[in-house]
Enzyme design. Sequence first.
Site, mmCIF file in Angstrom:
data_model
loop_
_atom_site.group_PDB
_atom_site.id
_atom_site.type_symbol
_atom_site.label_atom_id
_atom_site.label_comp_id
_atom_site.label_asym_id
_atom_site.label_seq_id
_atom_site.Cartn_x
_atom_site.Cartn_y
_atom_site.Cartn_z
ATOM 1 N N LYS A 134 58.414 13.357 56.626
ATOM 2 C CA LYS A 134 59.871 13.257 56.760
ATOM 3 C C LYS A 134 60.429 14.522 57.415
ATOM 4 C CE LYS A 134 59.956 9.248 54.655
ATOM 5 N NZ LYS A 134 58.650 9.107 54.036
HETATM 6 C C1 LIG Z 1 61.936 3.883 53.719
HETATM 7 C C2 LIG Z 1 61.182 4.576 52.633
HETATM 8 N N1 LIG Z 1 61.627 4.479 51.363
HETATM 9 C C3 LIG Z 1 61.009 5.097 50.352
HETATM 10 C C4 LIG Z 1 59.873 5.843 50.555
HETATM 11 C C5 LIG Z 1 59.189 6.464 49.394
HETATM 12 O O1 LIG Z 1 59.232 7.863 49.446
HETATM 13 P P1 LIG Z 1 58.091 8.749 48.770
HETATM 14 O O2 LIG Z 1 56.876 8.660 49.619
HETATM 15 O O3 LIG Z 1 58.699 10.120 48.755
HETATM 16 O O4 LIG Z 1 57.872 8.206 47.406
HETATM 17 C C6 LIG Z 1 59.370 5.987 51.835
HETATM 18 C C7 LIG Z 1 58.169 6.794 52.081
HETATM 19 O O5 LIG Z 1 57.452 6.702 52.993
HETATM 20 C C8 LIG Z 1 60.037 5.329 52.908
HETATM 21 O O6 LIG Z 1 59.580 5.416 54.166
#
Ligand SMILES: Cc1ncc(COP(=O)(O)O)c(C=O)c1O
Length: 417
Positions: free
Chosen positions: A211
């Site tokens: 990210k």
């Molecule tokens: C659109 C979206 N939502 C939620 C998440 C979940 O985030 P995390 O990996 O920090 O749990 C991601 C992670 O890739 C994502 O791309």
Amino acid sequence: MAIKGRDRGQPTKRSCILKLAIHGGEPVRQTKIYYGRQYIDQADCDAVNAVMLGDLITTGPRVKELEGRLCALCDVNYASAVANGTAALHAACYAAGIGPGDEVITTPMTFAASANCVLYCGGTPVFADIDPTTYNISPAAIREKITSRTKAIIAVDFTGQAADLAPIRKLCDEYGLVLIEDAAHSIGTKYNGIPVGSVADITTLSFHPVKTITGGEGGAVLTNSHTYYRRVDLFRTHCITRDVDDMHNKTEGSWYMEQLDLGYNYRLTDFQAALIVSQLDKLDRFAKRRKEIVRRYDEAFATVPGIILQKEIPQSDTVRHLYIIQLDPAVLNCTRRAFFDAMTAENVVPMVHYIPVYYHPYYQRLGYTKGLCPYAEALYENIMSIPLYYSLTDKDVDDTILAVKKVAAHYKKQMVE
Ligand SMILES: Cc1ncc(COP(=O)(O)O)c(C=O)c1O
């Protein structure tokens, strides 16, 4: 009859140069680059080290500092740091009161966490199709999926571009729904000049390494509602309170605490918070470079036959997390797999974002079937994400452009006149 396009005759010097690496040609570069990568500098390392040598390494002052920074950045009253973006989504659904019997509408063109969070709470994810040009959830498709059981909408800012939040907000107001914005991709993006984080009722962030801003792992829940904030605050630490005002038994000693509901350990450590704060110091730089790279790709690919680009809505001032190219099967004579493998052999390694959530075997077992969202399904067949991150050099960007052009030119269908 004249044959246009790729030379099918004796190999010329030019066609030798452009021989695909996957067919034994020279790759456009010698070392691999991937679609995403974190950028960590000495200031980040120093910030983490300073916490490691202190007293508190789990939730402490850096978490508070991070929450203050996020409130200021996103122009929102409350921010709660949590362990990751998935925990943030789970906490958001809990705060919104999602439970058995409730339906929550979301997009299939996302990471599974955007729908899994509904299942964690016992609710039912309902998938609404995307707009085939912006790739974000379509407000018209949402409207078709609203029933008497619908409780919330989870709009995902796919690739960093804000979902079309104004019409979605209108639908939420009309039907009394909670608007949750999954802004895992979109920190720094603005919608109609308003920073992501203060448009929806609840917004979630992710600080995963690909990210724009990272903490290794990490996430946050943003809201202007004190009620939602209090629910998230409890939820991230087992729903255990030390606040006498919230307790049933108010006469015990200072050691006493009460668990009020079923919560989780979704706390963020102080050293991750320190890293995220240090990264936020660089957000403007990160955003500027990402925008520059997106501009270069947009210009370079605008005239490449067979490559379709994601449409940007004017309401979104986007800090792009992912750059997606869509292959046009009417122009290119190859499968997505062949294009993907050819790019990989050129040492520009793409990725696919995303497999529609309900394609996963787990969702199929729950009864979701293919055919639910035709635009998302068609998009999935033809997309891949190419490198986009702060530390890409101009040479890396040139190589990526060259690789896309080289592979697209190779597979361009012959035009017969
Ligand atoms: C659109 C979206 N939502 C939620 C998440 C979940 O985030 P995390 O990996 O920090 O749990 C991601 C992670 O890739 C994502 O791309």
